[in-house]
Scaffold this active site. Structure first.
Site: not given
Ligand code: NI
Length: 176
Positions: A142-143, A47, A100-101, A52, A146
């Site tokens: 999680h998303e 995701g 997480c990226l 991000q 953000h």
């Molecule tokens: Ni993330």
């Protein structure tokens, strides 16, 4: 469209509360969503949220195909959500490993609600309502975090369950 630079923890854009999208169906919104998918795919992520890639607005994408690189993870439908909302159903929580990226190379054990409903809109402004459980619910939460400036390390209760992926899980490959 384009693969964009993923902002990493420490970048102030990741701590901002993102702004709602006010106009649907615009080329800008369509382009943003394409960039999110292109960037997520290039990094084999599950995701990605607009902050991000440095865009502080309330747009996220996710999707997981059944994939041996995600051991034990069920498939999650490929989804775009604009201006999403979270409704928690029931009181059950479970802990699960997340990455997480924006926090590359690390993993942590994060508590999440196991049963939720989420709502939002697609790029054209069509409403989406879905109930989700377990891994699907975890990916959404999680998303969604953000969009509110929350990175998963802030939710870890026991910091002994936070570390580098290759140290925690030697020999395994997985994705952020
Ligand atoms: Ni993330």
């Amino acid at each position: 469209m384009a693969v964009r630079l993923v902002r990493r923890m420490g970048d102030p854009v990741l701590l901002q509360v993102a702004l709602p999208v006010e106009r649907f169906g615009t080329p800008e919104l369509q382009g943003l969503v394409e960039d999110l998918f292109d960037t997520m795919a290039s990094l084999q992520g599950a995701g990605l949220a607009a902050p991000q890639i440095g865009v502080s607005c309330r747009v996220l994408v996710f999707g997981v195909e059944a994939n041996p690189r995600y051991p034990g993870a069920e498939a999650v439908p490929t989804t775009v959500l604009v201006n999403p909302e979270l409704e928690v159903l029931g009181s059950e929580e479970a802990e699960g490993w997340e990455g997480c990226l924006s926090v590359p190379g690390l993993r942590g054990l994060v508590p999440r609600h196991t049963h939720i409903r989420y709502r939002g809109y697609d790029v054209q402004g069509t409403p989406i309502v879905r109930e989700a459980r377990d891994f699907h619910a975890r990916v959404f939460q999680h998303e969604f975090d953000h969009l509110n400036g929350i990175l998963y390390p802030a939710r870890i209760r026991d910091l002994s369950a936070f570390g580098f992926e290759d140290v925690l899980f030697p020999g395994q490959t997985s994705v952020d």
